[in-house]
Scaffold this motif. Structure first.
Motif, PDB file in Angstrom:
ATOM      1  N   ASN A  13     -13.215 -16.790  -3.288  1.00 18.72           N
ATOM      2  CA  ASN A  13     -12.239 -16.743  -4.068  1.00 18.72           C
ATOM      3  C   ASN A  13     -10.888 -15.814  -2.849  1.00 18.72           C
ATOM      4  O   ASN A  13     -11.918 -15.141  -2.057  1.00 18.72           O
ATOM      5  N   TYR A  14     -10.566 -16.196  -1.263  1.00 17.75           N
ATOM      6  CA  TYR A  14     -10.097 -15.379  -0.166  1.00 17.75           C
ATOM      7  C   TYR A  14      -8.826 -14.354  -0.720  1.00 17.75           C
ATOM      8  O   TYR A  14      -8.694 -13.987  -0.164  1.00 17.75           O
ATOM      9  N   VAL A  19      -4.853 -10.618  -0.087  1.00 17.43           N
ATOM     10  CA  VAL A  19      -3.540  -9.224  -0.876  1.00 17.43           C
ATOM     11  C   VAL A  19      -3.979  -7.721  -0.406  1.00 17.43           C
ATOM     12  O   VAL A  19      -3.128  -7.239  -0.402  1.00 17.43           O
ATOM     13  N   ASP A  20      -5.190  -7.612  -0.557  1.00 21.00           N
ATOM     14  CA  ASP A  20      -5.587  -6.159  -0.260  1.00 21.00           C
ATOM     15  C   ASP A  20      -5.165  -5.734   1.316  1.00 21.00           C
ATOM     16  O   ASP A  20      -4.483  -4.717   2.123  1.00 21.00           O
ATOM     17  N   ALA A  21      -5.219  -6.720   2.075  1.00 24.71           N
ATOM     18  CA  ALA A  21      -4.693  -6.790   3.537  1.00 24.71           C
ATOM     19  C   ALA A  21      -3.775  -6.372   3.707  1.00 24.71           C
ATOM     20  O   ALA A  21      -3.018  -5.602   4.487  1.00 24.71           O
ATOM     21  N   LEU A  22      -2.803  -6.892   2.943  1.00 19.51           N
ATOM     22  CA  LEU A  22      -1.877  -6.905   3.135  1.00 19.51           C
ATOM     23  C   LEU A  22      -0.938  -5.267   2.937  1.00 19.51           C
ATOM     24  O   LEU A  22       0.144  -5.181   2.940  1.00 19.51           O
ATOM     25  N   SER A  23      -1.469  -5.418   1.718  1.00 23.37           N
ATOM     26  CA  SER A  23      -1.148  -4.017   1.167  1.00 23.37           C
ATOM     27  C   SER A  23      -1.563  -2.799   1.432  1.00 23.37           C
ATOM     28  O   SER A  23      -0.282  -1.402   2.066  1.00 23.37           O
ATOM     29  N   LEU A  25      -1.524  -3.290   5.019  1.00 23.83           N
ATOM     30  CA  LEU A  25      -0.729  -3.413   6.109  1.00 23.83           C
ATOM     31  C   LEU A  25       0.978  -2.543   5.664  1.00 23.83           C
ATOM     32  O   LEU A  25       1.410  -2.000   6.400  1.00 23.83           O
ATOM     33  N   LEU A  26       1.131  -2.974   4.797  1.00 22.24           N
ATOM     34  CA  LEU A  26       2.570  -2.569   3.936  1.00 22.24           C
ATOM     35  C   LEU A  26       2.281  -0.750   3.848  1.00 22.24           C
ATOM     36  O   LEU A  26       3.606  -0.157   4.874  1.00 22.24           O
ATOM     37  N   LEU A  27       1.542  -0.434   3.794  1.00 18.89           N
ATOM     38  CA  LEU A  27       1.686   1.702   4.192  1.00 18.89           C
ATOM     39  C   LEU A  27       1.292   1.671   4.936  1.00 18.89           C
ATOM     40  O   LEU A  27       2.051   2.638   5.209  1.00 18.89           O
ATOM     41  N   VAL A  28       0.963   0.646   5.961  1.00 18.19           N
ATOM     42  CA  VAL A  28       0.949   1.864   7.002  1.00 18.19           C
ATOM     43  C   VAL A  28       1.885   1.481   7.868  1.00 18.19           C
ATOM     44  O   VAL A  28       2.588   2.637   8.130  1.00 18.19           O
TER      45      VAL A  28
END
Length: 331
Positions: A13-14, A19-23, A25-28
């Motif tokens: 399950n990827y 989702v963690d990567a997107l979060s 990226l959004l924080l950055v």
């Protein structure tokens, strides 16, 4: 069989990793945006401060420019004043030199000047004496005029008293004449009542004798009818008896006034009610004069429809307003 199931792999399950990567990226991105906003804020504050400082410097520059202009104007005015003072000083020096020269030259003629002043003083004294004499003569003349005025005022007071006395006597005499005239007027009306009798178309109203126009004239006409002439003959006979008794010193006149109703006249030759009332009063006056009445004691008047004795619109009211009035009065 159990072993084979244990060895079977479940699919990977990827989605959680994505989702963690997107979060992350959004924080950055949010952090970078915050940094950019803060940088913009501090930059705009620094720029606004520089603008205010620049405006302040411009105002100070304008004030310094005004001060410099004022100082230049003051300097120019000071130079003008200095030039004016120098010119005045130079003129004063020239006047001083001229006075000194004149004093030196006129020292010898001072005695001549004093003699001339004495001669002028003597002439002035003689002129003053002459003026005093003239003033004394004028005062005596004024005293004579004042005395004459006082005498004239006394005469005026006496004349005014006499005039007041004559006026009171004249008023008494006039009142007596008016009373006598009123008595003769009453006699005239009394005799008219006896001659004409108690008729509804002939009445006494106050100090006037009223005859309706129907008794004397045809409708819209100003020529006396035969009946009207007969009635005027009665009036003339009664008036002749009274006139014989009126003393000649009493000023009196028989006034004949013509009146019409308010109906506008449309028949020739009269253009208005004024003309009709005037023509009727003149017809009565001329008839009385032809009968021997003294023209110096008769007067014709015309009122048209301006003095009605009945303000109604009925035929009876209009008939009452169409009338001839006779009145004995003083001149």
């Amino acid at each position: 069989m159990a072993l084979s199931r244990a060895r079977r792999r479940e699919p990977m399950n990827y989605w959680p990793g994505f989702v963690d990567a997107l979060s992350t990226l959004l924080l950055v991105f949010t952090f970078l945006l915050s940094v950019f906003v803060m940088a913009q804020y501090f930059l705009s504050r620094d720029v606004g401060g520089k603008d205010k400082a620049l405006a302040k410097l411009n105002r100070q520059l304008e004030e310094l420019t005004d001060l410099l202009t004022l100082e230049k104007s003051s300097t120019t005015e000071a130079h003008k004043k200095i030039a004016t003072l120098n010119a005045t000083l130079e003129a004063t020096r020239r006047d001083r030199d001229a006075l000194m020269a004149s004093a030196a030259a006129g020292a010898g003629s001072a005695a001549e000047v004093i003699d001339a002043q004495k001669q002028l003083s003597a002439k002035a004294q003689s002129t003053v004496d002459l003026l005093n004499q003239q003033i004394a003569a004028l005062r005596s003349q004024l005293a004579a005029v004042q005395e004459a005025l006082s005498a004239q005022e006394a005469k005026d007071k006496d004349s005014q008293a006499r005039i007041a006395d004559l006026g009171s006597r004249l008023n008494v005499a006039l009142a007596q004449k008016v009373q006598e005239l009123a008595r003769y007027r009453s006699d005239f009306f009394g005799r008219l009542r006896e001659v004409l009798g108690d008729r509804p178309d002939v009445k006494v109203v106050g100090d006037r004798f009223v005859l309706t126009s129907e008794v004397l004239f045809d409708r819209a006409r100003a020529t006396l009818s035969p009946q009207g002439k007969a009635e005027i003959d009665k009036v003339a006979a009664a008036l002749a008896d009274v006139v014989k008794e009126i003393p000649p010193e009493i000023p009196w006149v028989l006034r004949v006034d013509g009146h019409t109703d308010k109906t506008r006249i449309r028949s020739a030759p009269f253009k208005s009610n004024w003309e009709l009332s005037a023509a009727r009063s003149l017809a009565v006056v001329e008839y009385l004069v032809d009968k021997g009445f003294d023209p110096h004691h008769i007067l014709a008047g015309a009122f048209g429809d301006q003095q009605p004795i009945d303000d109604g619109d009925s035929e009876e009211a209009l008939r009452r307003n169409r009338r001839i009035e006779l009145k004995i009065t003083d001149r």
